[in-house]
Design a protein around this motif. Structure first.
Motif, short mmCIF file in Angstrom:
data_model
loop_
_atom_site.label_atom_id
_atom_site.label_comp_id
_atom_site.label_asym_id
_atom_site.label_seq_id
_atom_site.Cartn_x
_atom_site.Cartn_y
_atom_site.Cartn_z
N SER A 22 1.06 -1.31 -0.33
CA SER A 22 0.19 -0.06 -0.11
C SER A 22 0.58 1.49 0.25
N GLY A 23 2.04 1.27 0.07
CA GLY A 23 2.91 2.31 -0.27
C GLY A 23 3.31 2.49 1.44
N ARG A 24 2.77 2.44 2.45
CA ARG A 24 3.04 2.47 4.21
C ARG A 24 4.84 2.09 4.34
N GLY A 91 -6.64 7.13 -4.76
CA GLY A 91 -8.57 6.87 -4.37
C GLY A 91 -8.18 4.56 -3.65
N LEU A 92 -8.03 4.23 -4.23
CA LEU A 92 -8.06 2.78 -4.24
C LEU A 92 -6.68 3.22 -2.95
N THR A 93 -5.48 3.26 -2.67
CA THR A 93 -5.13 3.27 -2.30
C THR A 93 -5.69 3.27 -0.85
N HIS A 94 -5.85 5.29 -0.80
CA HIS A 94 -6.91 5.16 0.55
C HIS A 94 -7.40 4.22 1.12
N ARG A 97 -5.97 1.62 2.69
CA ARG A 97 -5.02 1.90 3.81
C ARG A 97 -6.46 2.00 5.16
N GLY A 98 -7.53 1.69 4.64
CA GLY A 98 -8.72 1.96 5.71
C GLY A 98 -9.60 3.39 5.28
N ASN A 99 -9.40 4.73 4.46
CA ASN A 99 -9.73 5.77 4.54
C ASN A 99 -10.86 5.93 3.23
N SER A 141 -19.89 1.21 -3.32
CA SER A 141 -19.96 -0.51 -2.76
C SER A 141 -17.49 -0.67 -1.80
N GLY A 142 -17.28 -0.31 -2.49
CA GLY A 142 -16.19 -0.22 -1.79
C GLY A 142 -15.52 -1.24 -2.48
#
Length: 153
Positions: A22-24, A91-94, A97-99, A141-142
């Motif tokens: 996720s890039g973290r 947007g998909l990255t957020h 990451r649960g945002n 729908s996530g």
């Protein structure tokens, strides 16, 4: 004098820490995922293929890096297309990451930005209606909605 930051050969700040999918950033010494070269723009067809490969492997952060490098190197009449595609990947990255709030905002903004570049989209085989529909479905729908397909395969 140094400021203690990781730097590339040109002296630009770069974070050399390993990262997760996720890039973290991860702690130094921990093995992360292999990352694409930053700021290395690819020709459009290669950028689409590489970004799609990352998306297909649930790595939207890396897809964003590919799309952003292409956006920054694109001719002016194509920048909104590449910027919007990069925003969809962010947007998909957020989301990953649960945002959900950040995801929703970037999915909406990405679809709107791409919509401002119909000629560039047509030139590269990007279906604006399909992407806008996808972004709306994903926002509603996530992760249960289908994955992002940048252009018809």
């Amino acid at each position: 004098m140094t400021d203690g930051r990781d730097r590339d050969a040109e002296g630009r700040a770069r974070n050399a820490r390993p990262r997760d999918a996720s890039g973290r950033p991860l702690p130094r010494g921990v093995r992360g995922v292999e990352r694409p070269e930053e700021d290395e723009p690819l020709p459009p067809d290669e950028a689409f293929a590489r970004a799609q490969e990352f998306l297909d492997h649930d790595r939207p952060f890396d897809a964003h890096d590919v799309l952003e490098a292409t956006w920054k190197a694109a001719p002016p009449d194509e920048r909104l297309l590449w910027k919007g595609l990069a925003q969809l990947a962010v947007g998909l990255t957020h989301e990953q990451r649960g945002n959900p709030r950040g995801a929703s905002s970037l999915l909406r903004r990405g679809a709107e930005t791409i919509g401002e570049a119909p000629e560039a989209a047509a030139r590269h085989g990007v279906d604006l209606v399909a992407l806008a529909d996808w972004a709306a479905a994903r926002e509603a729908s996530g992760p249960s909605a289908p994955g992002l397909v940048l252009r018809a395969r």
